[in-house]
Design an enzyme around this catalytic site. Structure first.
Site, PDB file in Angstrom:
ATOM      1  N   SER A 184       0.350   8.773  -6.981  1.00 27.85           N
ATOM      2  CA  SER A 184      -0.001   7.493  -6.363  1.00 27.85           C
ATOM      3  C   SER A 184       0.976   6.400  -6.768  1.00 27.85           C
ATOM      4  O   SER A 184       1.020   5.345  -6.146  1.00 27.85           O
ATOM      5  CB  SER A 184      -1.432   7.087  -6.740  1.00 27.85           C
ATOM      6  OG  SER A 184      -1.564   6.987  -8.134  1.00 27.85           O
TER       7      SER A 184
ATOM      8  N   ASP B  33      -5.317   0.388  -0.749  1.00 28.82           N
ATOM      9  CA  ASP B  33      -5.547   0.727  -2.156  1.00 28.82           C
ATOM     10  C   ASP B  33      -6.773  -0.028  -2.658  1.00 28.82           C
ATOM     11  O   ASP B  33      -7.700  -0.285  -1.885  1.00 28.82           O
ATOM     12  CB  ASP B  33      -4.294   0.399  -2.980  1.00 28.82           C
ATOM     13  CG  ASP B  33      -4.094   1.341  -4.153  1.00 28.82           C
ATOM     14  OD1 ASP B  33      -4.901   1.287  -5.091  1.00 28.82           O
ATOM     15  OD2 ASP B  33      -3.127   2.114  -4.138  1.00 28.82           O
TER      16      ASP B  33
ATOM     17  N   HIS C  48      -5.127  -0.526  -9.915  1.00 26.08           N
ATOM     18  CA  HIS C  48      -4.289   0.442  -9.203  1.00 26.08           C
ATOM     19  C   HIS C  48      -3.555  -0.191  -8.024  1.00 26.08           C
ATOM     20  O   HIS C  48      -2.344   0.005  -7.847  1.00 26.08           O
ATOM     21  CB  HIS C  48      -5.173   1.597  -8.723  1.00 26.08           C
ATOM     22  CG  HIS C  48      -4.418   2.808  -8.296  1.00 26.08           C
ATOM     23  ND1 HIS C  48      -3.906   2.952  -7.024  1.00 26.08           N
ATOM     24  CD2 HIS C  48      -4.080   3.937  -8.962  1.00 26.08           C
ATOM     25  CE1 HIS C  48      -3.297   4.117  -6.928  1.00 26.08           C
ATOM     26  NE2 HIS C  48      -3.388   4.744  -8.091  1.00 26.08           N
TER      27      HIS C  48
END
Length: 787
Positions: A567, A199, A273
């Site tokens: 996600s 990520d 994220h």
């Protein structure tokens, strides 16, 4: 191998080889050009345990990056000379980087020779070497250099390096998980399962990644490290965060050098994220977590005692495929048990999908791979990461919401959601699209709204999820949006928004509008996505230096943030897989996947079929949720599993009629499709059934075979019950399966026969096949599509 291929080895390359391995040559009288390819052959066989494979993955160049695979068979070596391969030479320490550097140097010389001394090109640059999940390397090449490489005998394929995109206080409770009970007992949680998160990195100081209470040492099998980089040292790792690495060479080759004033050339997260997904999968339990007072409670990852290894491959401009591959390759080598890939690109055949190829390599090593289904819904055939060895995860809601009621001037009222924490609005004018600004104003993207047109008004924006807005806002579903757009066309439209904060007990799960839908655009021979999981308004860890809205004008700082997307649903399943892996350490990745699929449910908390906010039909289908919503407690004891081996996947690929070179790309050359067997796509031992019928035929039928393994009670009898798709008869043989011991395998066939003439030549009918016993219900969805 012809002389032309030998000619690729330049004088400079030979000097490098002499310097690196000259003292290891068994016959100093033989010329290097012959030995070079024998060394490549022997080293490849020595390191990969199979014959004649060199998958070379190359990235970069003025027209973007490219990948290529060079496949060499042992029997081809030196054939033009009539010589047999010399097995007396083998480097004692295989250094693939030196060999690939020699290849780069050879390409430079050959390109210069073909150019006839013309315009000077920059030298190719080696970026990565891949050793585990996929074999090869990444490098920057000019177009001319790639053309030179393309002339090498054995050159297989070229694929551009793609810039991919990144696609929980309450989640465990909504999923039925209770600490100290069922799956979350101390025995299951004591297993040292390692989750690799590919990520945007991680914020290591966050409390979610602390190792308080983790007394067991880092597993001895762990080979990973905590790499030093910008504002990141080995001291940032602990017994929870046991590894962290960063990969950015491919990104910088495409987007330019990273600006370290806004990002980090290290595993530290500047986007938020990666921190969010890592804590969703395996974050530590943190009391009192909230986002501006909303979603308040105990934040915990799905597998809160699992270890985390963070692999940063994503930056502000996206995620370069070459970096992702380097991360996956290293994660497999380091020893992760689960890979969580909240990343996606375009849909393409498996032989051209390097993410699918690398994931298959991971599965071959016994690693469970979960991937996001994509955020391009609600349009059909938008689902990504569709390889059958990947667990493709859709996104849906929980029964918790942040209610924001929209009152229109015509009296209509709609329940929406908002993360805005301020006061309610007055009745204000509504503006939308051209009445709010220029081109793109309907999506409210940066720079499209006119300050003069929107000041003091409510702007209608088309977006796909709830965001932590700085201004008062409410997010509405598809049907409400349609009504509001119709109302805006009236004279002097107005609206107000009333904020009610966090509420519980809403109908759930509901498929999110943004969640990508099936069927798969390419190779639609399995139902995708596989399952759905919470992916809307999920609270998890967040870097304090990144604003919750990620806008420059937002100066707020939070430790937890609420975001949405597949996600975010993906790491939910990654964490659940880690728990199941801890409870059943001998289960294969396919067995874990099967358990999660066949135990999933399709009725919501009101006992109604799961609904779909992005569809005009109130009921969702398997193309939206796959087998259904994950139920981890039932998945831990599913009764039966549909297991699939690595070789089974290769036979499935053979059934797709891939060419030998395409198969070599995926299998790295050590597998040949059988020529004496008629393979069909439907025979992959998958826990669901995707049936394709000819829309122009009235006599369609198909028969598939499945094998189930008993993982429940030793002596159990299962009876088949088919819920037939409209217009299709389903015949199961045998209808009864009697197991006498645990681990026993029994097979059955299921035939799908079209009934009469279909009213149209296209469309899909859905059904299911359930194997039921007194204790278990093992369900597989059916999708019959007419083309």
């Amino acid at each position: 191998m012809g002389l032309g291929c030998f000619g690729l080895i330049s004088k400079r390359a030979l000097e490098l080889l002499d310097k690196a391995y000259g003292n290891q040559r068994s016959d100093q009288t033989k010329p290097w050009p012959t030995l070079v390819f024998k060394c490549l052959e022997e080293a490849s066989r020595h390191s990969r345990h199979h014959h004649g494979v060199q998958n070379l993955i190359v990235a970069g160049g003025p027209h973007g990056c490219c990948y290529f695979n060079c496949f060499r068979r042992q029997s081809d070596l030196c054939s033009s000379h009539g010589q047999s391969p010399d097995h007396s030479f083998r480097p004692h320490s295989w250094d693939s980087k030196k060999w690939y550097e020699a290849v780069m140097d050879s390409i430079t010389e050959l390109s210069a020779e073909e150019d006839g001394g013309g315009e000077e090109a920059s030298d190719p640059e080696l970026l990565y070497t891949y050793e585990t999940a996929i074999t090869g390397f990444a490098a920057r090449l000019s177009t001319k250099q790639l053309e030179s490489l393309n002339k090498v005998e054995g050159f297989l394929s070229a694929v551009p390096d793609e810039m991919m995109s990144l696609q929980t206080t309450y989640s465990p409770q909504f999923l039925g998980l209770k600490f100290g009970r069922g799956l979350l007992t101390s025995r299951n949680l004591a297993n040292d399962v390692i989750i690799g998160i590919v990520d945007s990195g991680i914020w290591p100081e966050h409390a979610s990644f602390g190792d308080r209470g983790m007394t067991r040492p880092v597993p001895s099998r762990w080979k990973g490290v905590c790499e030093q980089g910008t504002k990141f040292t080995a001291k940032n790792c602990n017994k929870k965060l046991i590894g962290a690495r960063a990969y950015y060479k491919g990104y910088e080759a495409t987007a330019g050098k990273i600006d370290e004033t806004v990002d980090f050339r290290s595993a530290r997260d500047s986007q938020g994220h990666g921190t969010h997904t890592a804590s969703t999968a395996a974050g530590h339990m943190i009391d009192g977590a909230s986002s501006f007072g909303m979603a308040k409670g105990v934040a915990a990852g799905m597998s809160c005692t699992a270890r985390i290894a963070a692999y940063k491959a994503c930056y502000a401009g996206g995620c370069a495929t070459s970096d992702i591959l380097a991360a996956i390759d290293q994660a497999v080598s380091d020893g992760v048990d689960v890979l969580s890939l909240s990343i996606g690109g375009s849909s393409q055949p498996y032989y051209a999908d390097v993410l699918a190829i690398a994931s298959l390599g991971a599965v071959q090593h016994g690693i469970f791979v979960a991937a996001a289904a994509g955020n391009s819904g609600p349009s059909s055939s938008t689902v990504i990461n569709t390889a059958p060895w990947m667990m493709t995860v859709a996104a849906s809601t929980m029964d918790r919401s942040f209610t924001a009621i929209v009152n229109l001037g015509n009296g209509e009222t709609f329940d929406g959601e908002s993360l805005y924490s301020g006061t309610s609005t007055e009745q204000l004018s509504l503006v939308y699209d051209q009445s709010a600004g220029g081109a793109g104003a309907k999506y409210c993207t940066s720079g499209t709204l006119s300050p003069d047109l929107v000041k003091g008004k409510i702007v209608v924006c088309e977006e796909i999820r709830v965001d932590p807005h700085v201004l008062p806002a409410s997010s509405l579903g598809a049907s409400a949006a349609k009504s509001i757009r119709n109302y805006i066309s009236s004279e002097n439209p107005t609206a107000s928004i009333v904020f009610n904060g966090t509420t519980f007990g809403n109908q759930a799960p509901v498929i999110a509008s943004f969640s990508s839908r099936g069927p798969a655009h390419t190779e639609p021979y399995v139902i995708k996505p596989d399952v759905t999981a919470p992916g809307v308004n999920i609270l998890a860890a967040w870097p304090p230096t990144v604003s919750p809205s990620k806008t420059k004008s937002d100066n707020r700082s939070v430790l937890f943030n609420v975001i949405s997307g597949t996600s975010i649903s993906c790491p939910h399943v990654s964490g659940l897989a880690a728990i199941i892996k801890g409870a059943h350490q001998d289960w294969s990745p396919a067995a874990i996947k099967s358990a999660l699929m066949t135990s999933a449910y399709t009725l919501d908390n009101k006992k109604a079929p799961i609904s779909d906010t992005g569809s005009e039909s109130p009921t969702a289908t398997p193309f939206a949720y796959g087998s259904g919503h994950v139920d981890p407690e039932r998945a831990s004891n599913p009764g039966l599993v549909y297991d699939i081996s690595y070789e089974d996947y290769l036979y499935y690929l053979c059934s797709l009629k891939y060419s030998s070179s395409q198969m070599a790309t995926i299998s790295r050359g050590n597998f040949s499709c059988p020529t004496d067997t008629d393979l069909q796509t439907g025979d992959l031992n998958y826990p669901s059934f995707a049936v394709l019928f000819d829309g122009n035929s009235h006599n369609n039928s198909a028969t598939y075979k499945r094998t189930v393994t008993n993982v429940g009670y030793a002596t159990t009898t299962y009876v088949a019950q088919a819920h037939e798709p409209e217009g299709v008869s389903v015949i199961v043989e045998p209808k009864v399966l009697k197991f006498k011991q645990n681990g026993q395998k029994l097979s059955y066939t299921v035939s799908f026969v079209q009934l009469g003439q279909k009213s149209s030549s296209s469309g899909t009918s859905f059904g299911s096949l359930v194997w039921g016993s007194s204790r278990y219900s093992v369900r597989s969805p059916i999708a019959v599509t007419w083309h």
